[in-house]
Design a protein around this motif. Structure first.
Motif, short mmCIF file in Angstrom:
data_model
loop_
_atom_site.label_atom_id
_atom_site.label_comp_id
_atom_site.label_asym_id
_atom_site.label_seq_id
_atom_site.Cartn_x
_atom_site.Cartn_y
_atom_site.Cartn_z
N GLU A 1 -30.56 -26.61 109.91
CA GLU A 1 -30.24 -25.58 110.89
C GLU A 1 -29.08 -26.05 111.73
O GLU A 1 -29.05 -27.17 112.21
CB GLU A 1 -31.47 -25.32 111.77
N SER A 2 -28.10 -25.18 111.91
CA SER A 2 -26.99 -25.49 112.81
C SER A 2 -27.12 -24.56 114.02
O SER A 2 -28.19 -24.05 114.29
CB SER A 2 -25.65 -25.30 112.10
N ASP A 3 -26.05 -24.32 114.70
CA ASP A 3 -26.07 -23.49 115.90
C ASP A 3 -26.71 -22.13 115.61
O ASP A 3 -26.39 -21.49 114.63
CB ASP A 3 -24.66 -23.26 116.42
N GLY A 4 -27.61 -21.71 116.47
CA GLY A 4 -28.17 -20.38 116.42
C GLY A 4 -29.03 -20.09 115.21
O GLY A 4 -29.14 -18.95 114.79
N GLY A 5 -29.63 -21.12 114.60
CA GLY A 5 -30.50 -20.87 113.48
C GLY A 5 -29.76 -20.68 112.17
O GLY A 5 -30.35 -20.36 111.16
N GLU A 6 -28.46 -20.83 112.17
CA GLU A 6 -27.69 -20.67 110.95
C GLU A 6 -27.96 -21.84 110.03
O GLU A 6 -28.29 -22.93 110.45
CB GLU A 6 -26.20 -20.57 111.27
N MET A 7 -27.77 -21.61 108.76
CA MET A 7 -28.01 -22.64 107.77
C MET A 7 -26.71 -23.39 107.51
O MET A 7 -25.68 -22.79 107.32
CB MET A 7 -28.51 -22.01 106.46
N TRP B 1 -28.07 -14.08 109.91
CA TRP B 1 -27.72 -12.81 110.54
C TRP B 1 -28.77 -12.38 111.56
O TRP B 1 -28.42 -11.84 112.63
CB TRP B 1 -27.49 -11.74 109.48
N ALA B 2 -30.03 -12.60 111.26
CA ALA B 2 -31.09 -12.25 112.20
C ALA B 2 -30.96 -13.07 113.48
O ALA B 2 -31.18 -12.58 114.59
CB ALA B 2 -32.46 -12.45 111.57
N SER B 3 -30.61 -14.33 113.34
CA SER B 3 -30.40 -15.19 114.50
C SER B 3 -29.25 -14.67 115.35
O SER B 3 -29.33 -14.65 116.58
CB SER B 3 -30.14 -16.62 114.05
N ARG B 4 -28.19 -14.27 114.71
CA ARG B 4 -27.04 -13.71 115.45
C ARG B 4 -27.42 -12.44 116.19
O ARG B 4 -27.02 -12.23 117.33
CB ARG B 4 -25.88 -13.46 114.49
N LEU B 5 -28.18 -11.56 115.52
CA LEU B 5 -28.64 -10.34 116.19
C LEU B 5 -29.53 -10.68 117.39
O LEU B 5 -29.46 -10.02 118.43
CB LEU B 5 -29.42 -9.46 115.21
N THR B 6 -30.36 -11.70 117.25
CA THR B 6 -31.24 -12.10 118.34
C THR B 6 -30.44 -12.60 119.53
O THR B 6 -30.74 -12.23 120.68
CB THR B 6 -32.24 -13.17 117.85
#
Length: 175
Positions: free
Chosen positions: A4-10, A109-114
């Motif tokens: 996991e990197s910033d914001g839950g991104e892989m 993408w869900a992390s970004r929306l959150t």
């Protein structure tokens, strides 16, 4: 292995070890479950706030609001709708992409929306608080209270996690 990197991104394995022995799919499943728990908390509060906002226009005193306060109300309701959309968006995203072998991308993408939903939530709460405090008292005091609230939420929701992340990464770099 992905991490996991910033914001839950892989992120790719080249960017660092995750500290867990899991496949990219297992990691995505775990991150998705964690994100769902976070969304449950945020969505409940947003839905309650939005529901109360929608009832304001039907109150007898609504007609007494100034033109500026009515405009502020409309902006607040629009922000609340945007917040709801951003925080419910991950559910739709997941539903539309389920079974397409895109779980890591869905989590990203869900992390970004959150995060967008949290930013919109700060804006919604600031606008709602400003409206209530303008109706209840002084415009100047209302503005300062709202600024203080926005600063507090910014620190609690964004600055403190950034500081924690920075400290952990700096410690890992030293080791």
């Amino acid at each position: 292995m992905m991490r996991e990197s910033d914001g839950g991104e892989m992120a790719s394995p080249a960017s660092g070890a995750s500290g867990r022995d899991e496949t990219p799919e297992q990691r995505a499943d775990r991150l998705w479950a964690e994100l769902l728990q976070e969304l449950r908390v945020a969505q409940t509060g947003v839905q309650i706030l939005f529901g109360f906002l929608l009832t304001v226009a039907f109150q007898s005193r609504f007609g007494e609001l100034s033109s500026a306060d009515r405009t502020l109300y409309v902006v607040t309701v629009a922000l609340g709708a945007g917040t709801t959309g951003a925080l419910v968006g991950p559910v739709s995203l997941h539903r539309m992409l389920t079974g397409r072998h895109m779980k890591p991308e869905t989590v990203t993408w869900a992390s970004r929306l959150t995060v967008m939903g949290l930013v919109l939530l700060v804006c919604t709460m600031a606008a709602a608080l400003l409206l209530v405090l303008r109706v209840a008292g002084s415009n100047t005091a209302a503005l300062w209270i709202v600024v203080g609230m926005v600063v507090w939420f910014g620190v609690a929701w964004f600055v403190l996690p950034a500081i924690a992340r920075h400290r952990v990464l700096a410690r890992r770099d030293r080791n």
